[in-house]
Design a protein around this motif. Structure first.
Motif, PDB file in Angstrom:
ATOM      1  N   VAL A 117      89.151  35.676 -66.819  1.00  0.00           N
ATOM      2  CA  VAL A 117      89.064  36.382 -68.097  1.00  0.00           C
ATOM      3  C   VAL A 117      88.962  37.885 -67.854  1.00  0.00           C
ATOM      4  O   VAL A 117      89.644  38.684 -68.513  1.00  0.00           O
ATOM      5  CB  VAL A 117      87.871  35.854 -68.931  1.00  0.00           C
ATOM      6  N   VAL A 118      88.141  38.282 -66.887  1.00  0.00           N
ATOM      7  CA  VAL A 118      87.984  39.705 -66.562  1.00  0.00           C
ATOM      8  C   VAL A 118      89.300  40.278 -66.062  1.00  0.00           C
ATOM      9  O   VAL A 118      89.732  41.360 -66.494  1.00  0.00           O
ATOM     10  CB  VAL A 118      86.864  39.911 -65.519  1.00  0.00           C
ATOM     11  N   ARG A 119      89.974  39.579 -65.153  1.00  0.00           N
ATOM     12  CA  ARG A 119      91.261  40.065 -64.621  1.00  0.00           C
ATOM     13  C   ARG A 119      92.312  40.150 -65.726  1.00  0.00           C
ATOM     14  O   ARG A 119      93.120  41.079 -65.756  1.00  0.00           O
ATOM     15  CB  ARG A 119      91.763  39.162 -63.500  1.00  0.00           C
ATOM     16  N   ALA A 120      92.314  39.183 -66.639  1.00  0.00           N
ATOM     17  CA  ALA A 120      93.274  39.208 -67.747  1.00  0.00           C
ATOM     18  C   ALA A 120      93.043  40.441 -68.618  1.00  0.00           C
ATOM     19  O   ALA A 120      93.995  41.127 -69.003  1.00  0.00           O
ATOM     20  CB  ALA A 120      93.156  37.932 -68.578  1.00  0.00           C
ATOM     21  N   LYS A 121      91.784  40.735 -68.911  1.00  0.00           N
ATOM     22  CA  LYS A 121      91.484  41.919 -69.727  1.00  0.00           C
ATOM     23  C   LYS A 121      91.883  43.191 -68.996  1.00  0.00           C
ATOM     24  O   LYS A 121      92.462  44.107 -69.598  1.00  0.00           O
ATOM     25  CB  LYS A 121      89.998  41.977 -70.071  1.00  0.00           C
ATOM     26  N   GLU A 122      91.618  43.263 -67.699  1.00  0.00           N
ATOM     27  CA  GLU A 122      92.031  44.433 -66.927  1.00  0.00           C
ATOM     28  C   GLU A 122      93.540  44.624 -67.000  1.00  0.00           C
ATOM     29  O   GLU A 122      94.020  45.748 -67.159  1.00  0.00           O
ATOM     30  CB  GLU A 122      91.604  44.289 -65.464  1.00  0.00           C
ATOM     31  N   ARG A 123      94.285  43.533 -66.889  1.00  0.00           N
ATOM     32  CA  ARG A 123      95.754  43.611 -66.919  1.00  0.00           C
ATOM     33  C   ARG A 123      96.251  44.075 -68.286  1.00  0.00           C
ATOM     34  O   ARG A 123      97.154  44.920 -68.375  1.00  0.00           O
ATOM     35  CB  ARG A 123      96.358  42.247 -66.550  1.00  0.00           C
ATOM     36  N   LEU A 124      95.671  43.537 -69.352  1.00  0.00           N
ATOM     37  CA  LEU A 124      96.096  43.941 -70.690  1.00  0.00           C
ATOM     38  C   LEU A 124      95.693  45.388 -70.981  1.00  0.00           C
ATOM     39  O   LEU A 124      96.460  46.130 -71.608  1.00  0.00           O
ATOM     40  CB  LEU A 124      95.522  42.989 -71.736  1.00  0.00           C
ATOM     41  N   ASP A 125      94.516  45.798 -70.525  1.00  0.00           N
ATOM     42  CA  ASP A 125      94.109  47.196 -70.694  1.00  0.00           C
ATOM     43  C   ASP A 125      95.074  48.133 -69.972  1.00  0.00           C
ATOM     44  O   ASP A 125      95.434  49.190 -70.490  1.00  0.00           O
ATOM     45  CB  ASP A 125      92.694  47.416 -70.176  1.00  0.00           C
ATOM     46  N   GLU A 126      95.492  47.729 -68.785  1.00  0.00           N
ATOM     47  CA  GLU A 126      96.446  48.555 -68.024  1.00  0.00           C
ATOM     48  C   GLU A 126      97.791  48.631 -68.748  1.00  0.00           C
ATOM     49  O   GLU A 126      98.419  49.680 -68.802  1.00  0.00           O
ATOM     50  CB  GLU A 126      96.626  47.984 -66.612  1.00  0.00           C
ATOM     51  N   GLU A 127      98.229  47.525 -69.330  1.00  0.00           N
ATOM     52  CA  GLU A 127      99.494  47.526 -70.074  1.00  0.00           C
ATOM     53  C   GLU A 127      99.394  48.431 -71.297  1.00  0.00           C
ATOM     54  O   GLU A 127     100.336  49.168 -71.606  1.00  0.00           O
ATOM     55  CB  GLU A 127      99.874  46.102 -70.493  1.00  0.00           C
ATOM     56  N   LEU A 128      98.263  48.407 -71.983  1.00  0.00           N
ATOM     57  CA  LEU A 128      98.067  49.302 -73.124  1.00  0.00           C
ATOM     58  C   LEU A 128      98.099  50.761 -72.680  1.00  0.00           C
ATOM     59  O   LEU A 128      98.659  51.621 -73.361  1.00  0.00           O
ATOM     60  CB  LEU A 128      96.744  48.984 -73.825  1.00  0.00           C
ATOM     61  N   ARG A 129      97.511  51.048 -71.511  1.00  0.00           N
ATOM     62  CA  ARG A 129      97.529  52.407 -70.976  1.00  0.00           C
ATOM     63  C   ARG A 129      98.956  52.842 -70.648  1.00  0.00           C
ATOM     64  O   ARG A 129      99.374  53.953 -70.975  1.00  0.00           O
ATOM     65  CB  ARG A 129      96.653  52.500 -69.723  1.00  0.00           C
ATOM     66  N   ILE A 130      99.731  51.941 -70.065  1.00  0.00           N
ATOM     67  CA  ILE A 130     101.127  52.232 -69.726  1.00  0.00           C
ATOM     68  C   ILE A 130     101.930  52.499 -70.994  1.00  0.00           C
ATOM     69  O   ILE A 130     102.716  53.448 -71.063  1.00  0.00           O
ATOM     70  CB  ILE A 130     101.751  51.084 -68.912  1.00  0.00           C
ATOM     71  N   GLN A 131     101.737  51.668 -72.014  1.00  0.00           N
ATOM     72  CA  GLN A 131     102.459  51.855 -73.274  1.00  0.00           C
ATOM     73  C   GLN A 131     102.099  53.179 -73.933  1.00  0.00           C
ATOM     74  O   GLN A 131     102.968  53.880 -74.456  1.00  0.00           O
ATOM     75  CB  GLN A 131     102.173  50.695 -74.228  1.00  0.00           C
ATOM     76  N   ALA A 132     100.822  53.540 -73.913  1.00  0.00           N
ATOM     77  CA  ALA A 132     100.395  54.807 -74.513  1.00  0.00           C
ATOM     78  C   ALA A 132     101.024  55.984 -73.773  1.00  0.00           C
ATOM     79  O   ALA A 132     101.471  56.962 -74.394  1.00  0.00           O
ATOM     80  CB  ALA A 132      98.877  54.910 -74.495  1.00  0.00           C
ATOM     81  N   LYS A 133     101.075  55.885 -72.453  1.00  0.00           N
ATOM     82  CA  LYS A 133     101.687  56.943 -71.652  1.00  0.00           C
ATOM     83  C   LYS A 133     103.183  57.062 -71.960  1.00  0.00           C
ATOM     84  O   LYS A 133     103.705  58.161 -72.113  1.00  0.00           O
ATOM     85  CB  LYS A 133     101.483  56.660 -70.165  1.00  0.00           C
ATOM     86  N   ASP A 134     103.876  55.909 -72.071  1.00  0.00           N
ATOM     87  CA  ASP A 134     105.304  55.921 -72.399  1.00  0.00           C
ATOM     88  C   ASP A 134     105.558  56.544 -73.766  1.00  0.00           C
ATOM     89  O   ASP A 134     106.489  57.329 -73.937  1.00  0.00           O
ATOM     90  CB  ASP A 134     105.881  54.498 -72.375  1.00  0.00           C
ATOM     91  N   GLU A 135     104.723  56.190 -74.748  1.00  0.00           N
ATOM     92  CA  GLU A 135     104.885  56.754 -76.089  1.00  0.00           C
ATOM     93  C   GLU A 135     104.640  58.263 -76.086  1.00  0.00           C
ATOM     94  O   GLU A 135     105.342  59.007 -76.761  1.00  0.00           O
ATOM     95  CB  GLU A 135     103.935  56.054 -77.068  1.00  0.00           C
TER      96      GLU A 135
END
Length: 98
Positions: free
Chosen positions: A71-89
């Motif tokens: 669960v912790v690793r899944a949240k870390e992965r999704l948080d990283e994806e959100l960070r990547i998307q924000a950077k791309d935008e």
């Protein structure tokens, strides 16, 4: 080694930054979404599901440390994806202004 090879194969279909995050964290975006039971990358829904799953899998209440770790690793992965998307935008916004 087989797990790493499978993760690498899954990563080839993702964007370069997203694939790198999958390799570093060791979990694909799709797997993270399945673990936290989210279909869209909604920060509030991710946090709500994370809080619930983390609590019910706490070892002190008879839960599984292994599942809690997933669960912790899944949240870390999704948080990283959100960070990547924000950077791309943000980068797209800068390019549109020039």
């Amino acid at each position: 080694a087989a797990s790493r090879a499978a993760a690498d194969a899954r990563g080839r279909s993702e964007r370069p930054q997203s694939a790198a995050a999958s390799r570093i964290i060791g979990i694909s975006l799709q797997e993270a979404q399945q673990i936290l039971n989210v279909s869209n990358l909604n920060r509030e829904e991710i946090q709500k599901n994370y809080d619930h799953l983390f609590k019910v899998n706490d070892k002190s209440v008879g839960g599984s440390f292994y599942l809690q770790s997933k669960v912790v690793r899944a949240k870390e992965r999704l948080d990283e994806e959100l960070r990547i998307q924000a950077k791309d935008e943000k980068e797209k916004g800068w390019k549109a202004e020039t």
